[in-house]
Design a protein around this motif. Structure first.
Motif, PDB file in Angstrom:
ATOM      1  N   ALA A   1      10.724   7.751 -67.148  1.00 47.00           N
ATOM      2  CA  ALA A   1      11.119   7.363 -65.791  1.00 47.00           C
ATOM      3  C   ALA A   1      12.511   6.725 -65.772  1.00 47.00           C
ATOM      4  CB  ALA A   1      10.079   6.416 -65.200  1.00 47.00           C
ATOM      5  N   ASP A   2      12.818   5.920 -66.770  1.00 46.71           N
ATOM      6  CA  ASP A   2      14.109   5.218 -66.745  1.00 46.71           C
ATOM      7  C   ASP A   2      15.281   6.133 -67.095  1.00 46.71           C
ATOM      8  OD1 ASP A   2      13.827   5.489 -69.474  1.00 46.71           O
ATOM      9  OD2 ASP A   2      13.752   3.335 -69.902  1.00 46.71           O
ATOM     10  N   GLN A   3      15.003   7.406 -67.416  1.00 47.67           N
ATOM     11  CA  GLN A   3      16.103   8.359 -67.664  1.00 47.67           C
ATOM     12  C   GLN A   3      16.234   9.433 -66.587  1.00 47.67           C
ATOM     13  OE1 GLN A   3      15.756   9.938 -71.684  1.00 47.67           O
ATOM     14  NE2 GLN A   3      15.380   7.898 -72.513  1.00 47.67           N
ATOM     15  N   VAL A   4      15.309   9.397 -65.603  1.00 49.77           N
ATOM     16  CA  VAL A   4      15.283  10.474 -64.597  1.00 49.77           C
ATOM     17  C   VAL A   4      16.613  10.608 -63.864  1.00 49.77           C
ATOM     18  CG1 VAL A   4      14.346  11.031 -62.303  1.00 49.77           C
ATOM     19  CG2 VAL A   4      12.799  10.667 -64.234  1.00 49.77           C
ATOM     20  N   LEU A   5      17.200   9.490 -63.456  1.00 47.54           N
ATOM     21  CA  LEU A   5      18.417   9.585 -62.635  1.00 47.54           C
ATOM     22  C   LEU A   5      19.558  10.252 -63.409  1.00 47.54           C
ATOM     23  CD1 LEU A   5      18.427   6.272 -60.552  1.00 47.54           C
ATOM     24  CD2 LEU A   5      17.225   8.430 -60.136  1.00 47.54           C
ATOM     25  N   ASP A   6      19.547  10.131 -64.737  1.00 43.12           N
ATOM     26  CA  ASP A   6      20.583  10.779 -65.557  1.00 43.12           C
ATOM     27  C   ASP A   6      20.460  12.300 -65.541  1.00 43.12           C
ATOM     28  OD1 ASP A   6      21.339   8.214 -66.270  1.00 43.12           O
ATOM     29  OD2 ASP A   6      20.108   8.221 -68.094  1.00 43.12           O
TER      30      ASP A   6
ATOM     31  N   ARG B   1      12.123   8.164 -59.675  1.00 46.64           N
ATOM     32  CA  ARG B   1      12.015   8.037 -61.131  1.00 46.64           C
ATOM     33  C   ARG B   1      10.606   8.366 -61.608  1.00 46.64           C
ATOM     34  NH1 ARG B   1      16.271   4.080 -62.877  1.00 46.64           N
ATOM     35  NH2 ARG B   1      17.058   3.231 -60.925  1.00 46.64           N
ATOM     36  N   GLU B   2       9.615   7.829 -60.869  1.00 50.80           N
ATOM     37  CA  GLU B   2       8.226   8.002 -61.300  1.00 50.80           C
ATOM     38  C   GLU B   2       7.745   9.437 -61.117  1.00 50.80           C
ATOM     39  OE1 GLU B   2       6.347   3.605 -60.403  1.00 50.80           O
ATOM     40  OE2 GLU B   2       6.674   4.941 -58.712  1.00 50.80           O
ATOM     41  N   HIS B   3       7.932  10.021 -59.908  1.00 50.42           N
ATOM     42  CA  HIS B   3       7.298  11.326 -59.706  1.00 50.42           C
ATOM     43  C   HIS B   3       8.047  12.453 -60.430  1.00 50.42           C
ATOM     44  CE1 HIS B   3       9.612  11.627 -55.714  1.00 50.42           C
ATOM     45  NE2 HIS B   3       9.966  12.706 -56.343  1.00 50.42           N
ATOM     46  N   VAL B   4       9.367  12.316 -60.597  1.00 52.25           N
ATOM     47  CA  VAL B   4      10.084  13.351 -61.362  1.00 52.25           C
ATOM     48  C   VAL B   4       9.682  13.273 -62.834  1.00 52.25           C
ATOM     49  CG1 VAL B   4      12.354  14.213 -62.085  1.00 52.25           C
ATOM     50  CG2 VAL B   4      11.981  13.471 -59.707  1.00 52.25           C
ATOM     51  N   SER B   5       9.497  12.072 -63.352  1.00 52.96           N
ATOM     52  CA  SER B   5       9.002  11.926 -64.726  1.00 52.96           C
ATOM     53  C   SER B   5       7.627  12.574 -64.873  1.00 52.96           C
ATOM     54  CB  SER B   5       8.930  10.439 -65.098  1.00 52.96           C
ATOM     55  OG  SER B   5       8.295  10.282 -66.352  1.00 52.96           O
ATOM     56  N   ILE B   6       6.744  12.289 -63.932  1.00 54.07           N
ATOM     57  CA  ILE B   6       5.385  12.858 -63.984  1.00 54.07           C
ATOM     58  C   ILE B   6       5.444  14.386 -63.910  1.00 54.07           C
ATOM     59  CG2 ILE B   6       3.229  13.037 -62.671  1.00 54.07           C
ATOM     60  CD1 ILE B   6       3.665   9.983 -62.009  1.00 54.07           C
TER      61      ILE B   6
ATOM     62  N   THR C   1      20.419  18.520 -65.282  1.00 55.08           N
ATOM     63  CA  THR C   1      20.059  18.801 -66.674  1.00 55.08           C
ATOM     64  C   THR C   1      18.549  18.697 -66.788  1.00 55.08           C
ATOM     65  OG1 THR C   1      20.438  16.483 -67.277  1.00 55.08           O
ATOM     66  CG2 THR C   1      22.229  18.026 -67.692  1.00 55.08           C
ATOM     67  N   GLY C   2      17.954  19.702 -67.384  1.00 58.32           N
ATOM     68  CA  GLY C   2      16.497  19.792 -67.419  1.00 58.32           C
ATOM     69  C   GLY C   2      15.900  18.976 -68.539  1.00 58.32           C
ATOM     70  N   GLY C   3      14.615  19.205 -68.751  1.00 56.86           N
ATOM     71  CA  GLY C   3      13.950  18.519 -69.846  1.00 56.86           C
ATOM     72  C   GLY C   3      12.460  18.424 -69.619  1.00 56.86           C
TER      73      GLY C   3
END
Ligand code: MN
Length: 232
Positions: free
Chosen positions: A96-101, A179-184, A89-91
């Motif tokens: 960071a704390d929601q990346v794994l979802d 979590r960090e790099h996908v959020s970034i 699911t995109g966005g």
């Protein structure tokens, strides 16, 4: 139905573990220098500067066990074993704390690299594309769905050439975690279902030649095997 003037290209996809259904690939983002010891072997300081990204076309993915012909225009064809995560699911601006979802699954892949072309481009301040984004440059093992993934934050990651271990590290060594790099990444582009992220390689990269067999794995996510064939 849209009418196309030529046949649309086939949908690029990767296999899914224990399933006949496949995961459609939209884009491939790759993280540069995300393990300190690899940054050092590439002649760079592993300080915690923000992660940077490059891309590969979606249709360079290659299934497990498929032979890859030695690519053209290189004399220094390298392996890079990497954890791969798949966006379900995109966005934008994903915390960071929601990346794994947002992830559908994870796997192990190889960021194949024409190192001589990459370094020549890097040294001239030119794009890395022809060093990184060439045909058949991303073998990826079948994806494991997230509910069966033990961890994307710790676990052994390794690669061997002809059975000899060349890379051997742990996902906990990532400078920027998933979590960090996908959020970034999601602050620069809108992530979309079908996006893959190759999360960087540990130290020990090196060349292969025709006849070599690359094997590798990430703990809990299976293994990949990629034979290198003669140049076409
Ligand atoms: Mn890489």
């Amino acid at each position: 139905m849209t009418d196309f003037v030529i046949a649309p290209p086939p949908q690029a996809s990767v296999a899914v573990r224990n399933s006949a259904a496949r995961f459609p690939v939209r884009r491939i983002f790759c993280v540069g220098r995300n393990y300190a010891a690899h940054a050092r072997e590439m002649g760079k300081d592993p300080d915690r500067e923000p992660p940077f990204f490059f891309t590969k076309p979606a249709d360079v993915v290659v299934d497990n066990d498929q032979e890859i012909p030695y690519p053209p225009e290189t004399k220094d064809f390298h392996y890079e074993i990497e954890l791969v995560v798949a966006v379900g699911t995109g966005g934008r601006n994903i915390p960071a704390d929601q990346v794994l979802d947002h992830l559908w699954g994870a796997s192990v892949g190889i960021d194949l690299t024409r190192r001589d072309l990459q370094l020549a481009a890097r040294d001239k301040g030119r794009p890395w594309d022809f060093g990184k984004a060439f045909d058949l440059s991303a073998p990826i093992a079948p994806l494991t769905p997230m509910f069966e993934v033990p961890s994307v934050e710790k676990g052994r990651i390794w690669l061997a050439v002809n059975g000899e271990i060349k890379q051997d590290a742990d996902l906990a060594d990532l400078i920027w975690s998933v979590r960090e790099h996908v959020s970034i990444l999601s602050h620069s582009i809108v992530l979309a279902p079908g996006d893959l992220i190759m999360t960087g390689t540990p130290a020990g990269v090196g060349p292969v030649v025709p006849g070599d067999i690359i094997t590798g794995g990430v703990e809990g996510l299976g293994e990949i095997r990629t034979p290198i064939g003669p140049a076409l």
